[in-house]
Design a protein around this motif. Structure first.
Motif, mmCIF file in Angstrom:
data_model
loop_
_atom_site.group_PDB
_atom_site.id
_atom_site.type_symbol
_atom_site.label_atom_id
_atom_site.label_comp_id
_atom_site.label_asym_id
_atom_site.label_seq_id
_atom_site.Cartn_x
_atom_site.Cartn_y
_atom_site.Cartn_z
ATOM 1 N N ARG A 1 0.819 -1.225 0.000
ATOM 2 C CA ARG A 1 0.000 0.000 0.000
ATOM 3 C C ARG A 1 0.853 1.277 0.000
ATOM 4 N N LYS A 2 1.996 1.173 -0.661
ATOM 5 C CA LYS A 2 2.849 2.351 -0.784
ATOM 6 C C LYS A 2 2.115 3.420 -1.586
ATOM 7 N N GLY A 3 2.146 4.622 -1.115
ATOM 8 C CA GLY A 3 1.427 5.702 -1.774
ATOM 9 C C GLY A 3 0.047 5.914 -1.206
ATOM 10 N N GLU A 4 -0.472 4.890 -0.521
ATOM 11 C CA GLU A 4 -1.776 5.017 0.122
ATOM 12 C C GLU A 4 -1.618 5.303 1.607
ATOM 13 N N LEU A 5 -0.719 4.529 2.242
ATOM 14 C CA LEU A 5 -0.506 4.697 3.677
ATOM 15 C C LEU A 5 0.612 5.702 3.922
ATOM 16 N N ALA A 6 0.533 6.372 5.024
ATOM 17 C CA ALA A 6 1.559 7.355 5.367
ATOM 18 C C ALA A 6 2.083 7.107 6.769
ATOM 19 N N GLY A 7 3.306 7.599 7.010
ATOM 20 C CA GLY A 7 3.876 7.573 8.355
ATOM 21 C C GLY A 7 4.040 6.165 8.899
ATOM 22 N N ASP A 8 3.694 6.004 10.189
ATOM 23 C CA ASP A 8 3.895 4.731 10.874
ATOM 24 C C ASP A 8 3.062 3.610 10.275
ATOM 25 N N HIS A 9 1.915 3.919 9.712
ATOM 26 C CA HIS A 9 1.087 2.875 9.111
ATOM 27 C C HIS A 9 1.870 2.120 8.035
ATOM 28 N N PHE A 10 2.506 2.858 7.118
ATOM 29 C CA PHE A 10 3.262 2.225 6.044
ATOM 30 C C PHE A 10 4.530 1.574 6.588
ATOM 31 N N ARG A 11 5.213 2.272 7.475
ATOM 32 C CA ARG A 11 6.480 1.738 8.008
ATOM 33 C C ARG A 11 6.272 0.387 8.697
ATOM 34 N N LEU A 12 5.247 0.286 9.531
ATOM 35 C CA LEU A 12 4.997 -0.949 10.258
ATOM 36 C C LEU A 12 4.557 -2.074 9.326
ATOM 37 N N LEU A 13 3.731 -1.751 8.325
ATOM 38 C CA LEU A 13 3.287 -2.781 7.385
ATOM 39 C C LEU A 13 4.449 -3.292 6.555
ATOM 40 N N HIS A 14 5.291 -2.378 6.088
ATOM 41 C CA HIS A 14 6.446 -2.785 5.289
ATOM 42 C C HIS A 14 7.441 -3.589 6.134
ATOM 43 N N SER A 15 7.615 -3.197 7.394
ATOM 44 C CA SER A 15 8.498 -3.945 8.288
ATOM 45 C C SER A 15 7.966 -5.356 8.526
ATOM 46 N N ALA A 16 6.651 -5.490 8.686
ATOM 47 C CA ALA A 16 6.051 -6.821 8.867
ATOM 48 C C ALA A 16 6.267 -7.675 7.627
ATOM 49 N N PHE A 17 6.153 -7.060 6.451
ATOM 50 C CA PHE A 17 6.395 -7.764 5.181
ATOM 51 C C PHE A 17 7.827 -8.304 5.131
ATOM 52 N N GLU A 18 8.795 -7.485 5.507
ATOM 53 C CA GLU A 18 10.194 -7.918 5.486
ATOM 54 C C GLU A 18 10.460 -9.010 6.520
ATOM 55 N N GLU A 19 9.878 -8.884 7.693
ATOM 56 C CA GLU A 19 10.046 -9.916 8.722
ATOM 57 C C GLU A 19 9.462 -11.245 8.242
ATOM 58 N N ALA A 20 8.330 -11.187 7.581
ATOM 59 C CA ALA A 20 7.689 -12.398 7.072
ATOM 60 C C ALA A 20 8.569 -13.081 6.032
ATOM 61 N N GLN A 21 9.167 -12.303 5.153
ATOM 62 C CA GLN A 21 10.051 -12.879 4.135
ATOM 63 C C GLN A 21 11.273 -13.545 4.775
ATOM 64 N N GLN A 22 11.860 -12.882 5.760
ATOM 65 C CA GLN A 22 13.021 -13.461 6.437
ATOM 66 C C GLN A 22 12.649 -14.756 7.155
ATOM 67 N N PHE A 23 11.511 -14.750 7.817
ATOM 68 C CA PHE A 23 11.064 -15.944 8.536
ATOM 69 C C PHE A 23 10.795 -17.089 7.561
ATOM 70 N N ALA A 24 10.166 -16.795 6.437
ATOM 71 C CA ALA A 24 9.853 -17.828 5.446
ATOM 72 C C ALA A 24 11.115 -18.461 4.880
ATOM 73 N N ALA A 25 12.176 -17.664 4.752
ATOM 74 C CA ALA A 25 13.430 -18.190 4.207
ATOM 75 C C ALA A 25 14.095 -19.153 5.174
ATOM 76 N N ASP A 26 13.947 -18.916 6.476
ATOM 77 C CA ASP A 26 14.589 -19.772 7.470
ATOM 78 C C ASP A 26 13.792 -19.694 8.775
ATOM 79 N N PRO A 27 12.732 -20.495 8.901
ATOM 80 C CA PRO A 27 11.853 -20.390 10.075
ATOM 81 C C PRO A 27 12.549 -20.798 11.374
ATOM 82 N N HIS A 28 12.676 -19.863 12.278
ATOM 83 C CA HIS A 28 13.196 -20.122 13.620
ATOM 84 C C HIS A 28 12.395 -19.270 14.597
ATOM 85 N N GLY A 29 12.092 -19.835 15.747
ATOM 86 C CA GLY A 29 11.355 -19.088 16.748
ATOM 87 C C GLY A 29 9.920 -18.832 16.319
ATOM 88 N N TRP A 30 9.355 -17.753 16.833
ATOM 89 C CA TRP A 30 7.958 -17.411 16.578
ATOM 90 C C TRP A 30 7.858 -16.039 15.929
#
Length: 467
Positions: free
Chosen positions: A287-316
């Motif tokens: 939702r780049k261009g739609e969300l602003a500020g912390d809304h976009f930052r947190l969503l994009h950070s969650a996306f990156e965390e999900a990709q890292q976890f999917a590549a090598d699942p450890h922990g929760w």
């Protein structure tokens, strides 16, 4: 006075341990050696030509003509000491790595167990814990490790946990051919020990103490040890459990596969990932261009965390946020990524989980409750979607805590999504889900996704709506 040659022949005959039968020997053969051997002339033993006072003076040594015979006898003795019995024929070559599973997750689970146990057999280091239901292949793989090490000439002991204790008890009988101390030391110090079906023994104080002494000794010495079990670790003596969950020494392999002994084994229908097959990382809209500020930052950070976890699942990985913010899409994307990579992943909503468990109590159910719950607790990767407790019954909360506690103690890769406020989670659940030593928490504050606003979404008009 007897001649030295005659005395030597008598000693050789009396000390022989050869497996060659008397009927197969020539009439003039006086010992276990080759009668045509130029060194021992059939006696089977030789002496070194050394002066008096030398450490080897007068000592008898097996002749070189008996090398193959002695090696075969040693191999036979090692097989007897291994206690493999009818499992001596269980090898990696005759293990069906595909099993009877028709479910891709179960096939991947069994294949991973096969690959990792075979790798361990090549160079045993540390401990291996094989955990799974009845007939899933644990014992075959453990026996295959034993047979592979025996083929390499390494002493191995393979023993069922109840039998181990019975053998120790039997040494107290007057007719026992081995003392308790000798057997106990052999078990504690064998180069590779494989204990099958841990948890099937009667948990008497004496049995728990003996098992603890054996495992504690091998734990402190880091001696290669393989354990198979189909019971929950909570049922094991806490002292043993603390060693079995040590991730620095123990590698746990969960086998989620049907019973090899049943061609009609029920396949799991727990996972609803098929309904989320289009929710991938490629189709996710940040939702780049739609969300602003912390809304976009947190969503994009969650996306990156999900990709890292999917590549090598450890922990929760825990996604929190309102409905429709993208939590389920990211969780499903992780599961879909793992499945495409040939790895198992179980995706299920909390409501469906409870329904599956309740259904096992129906008289028409073909699946036992304990089997169904074990599938959930032991899944190599569990994605628990839409965790909600506001209307949960005490029974539902109890089942959830049992599931969470098991996976928390075993540190099994787990993804949780929830829209619940922290106030809705009791203290015990919070200590598990929000433990920074195990969990990465990704708060998502973006408002509900309605589609059609971001540039990215316009380029992918057929993309499913995030939940």
């Amino acid at each position: 006075m007897e001649r030295a040659g005659e005395t030597l022949k008598k000693i050789a005959a009396n000390t022989s341990t050869t497996s060659t039968s008397d009927a197969s020997r020539r009439p003039d053969q006086v010992g276990p050696g080759d009668p045509n051997c130029p060194h021992c002339h059939g006696i089977g033993y030789v002496r070194e030509d050394v002066p008096v006072g030398h450490p080897n003076f007068g000592r008898l040594f097996a002749c070189s003509c008996r090398v193959e015979e002695i090696a075969a006898a040693q191999k036979n003795r090692e097989h007897q000491l291994s206690s493999l019995g009818p499992l001596a024929g269980k090898t990696f070559e005759n293990f069906k790595a595909e099993g009877h599973a028709v479910d891709a997750l179960q096939r991947a689970s069994l294949r991973r167990a096969y690959d990792q146990t075979r790798q361990y057999a090549e160079s045993p280091r540390g401990w291996l814990l094989l955990h799974g239901g009845y007939g899933c292949g644990k014992t075959h793989l453990a026996a295959a490790i034993a047979n592979a090490r025996l083929a390499q000439g390494q002493p191995v002991m393979f023993i069922n946990a109840p039998d181990l204790l019975d053998h120790l008890r039997a040494t107290f009988a007057p007719s026992s051919e081995i003392s308790y101390d000798d057997l106990f030391e052999r078990i504690r110090n064998i180069p590779v020990l494989i204990v099958d079906d841990l948890g099937a023994e009667s948990p008497t104080p004496w049995a728990q103490e003996k098992l603890y002494q054996i495992f504690n000794h091998r734990y402190n010495a880091a001696l290669p040890t393989v354990v198979t079990s189909n019971v929950e670790l909570e049922r094991v003596d806490p002292r043993l459990r603390s060693r079995l969950v040590d991730m620095d020494l123990v590698r746990k392999i969960v086998i989620d596969a049907p019973d090899f002994r049943r061609a009609d084994s029920d396949q799991t229908d727990l996972s609803s990932l098929e309904h989320h097959r289009r929710q991938t990382f490629e189709s996710f809209d940040d939702r780049k261009g739609e969300l602003a500020g912390d809304h976009f930052r947190l969503l994009h950070s969650a996306f990156e965390e999900a990709q890292q976890f999917a590549a090598d699942p450890h922990g929760w990985l825990v996604f929190t946020g309102p409905h429709g913010s993208g939590k389920t899409h990211l969780a499903a994307a992780i599961a879909n990524h793992r499945v495409r990579a040939g790895q198992p992943a179980l995706f299920i909503t909390f409501a469906d989980l409870l329904d599956h468990l309740r259904a096992t109590f129906s008289p028409e159910s073909t699946v036992r409750y304990d089997k169904r719950f074990a599938e959930l607790k032991s899944a190599p990767l569990l994605v628990l979607d839409d965790l909600a407790l506001e209307s949960a019954t005490p029974w539902a909360k109890e089942k959830l805590m049992q599931l969470i506690d098991y996976r928390y103690v075993a540190a099994l890769p787990t993804v949780v999504t929830t829209s619940a406020d922290r106030a809705e989670l009791d203290d015990r659940l919070q200590t598990r889900l929000l433990d920074p030593r195990l969990s990465v928490v990704c708060p998502i504050t973006a408002p509900i996704y309605r589609g059609g606003k971001s540039t990215q979404h316009k380029k992918r008009s057929n993309k499913p709506r995030a939940r």
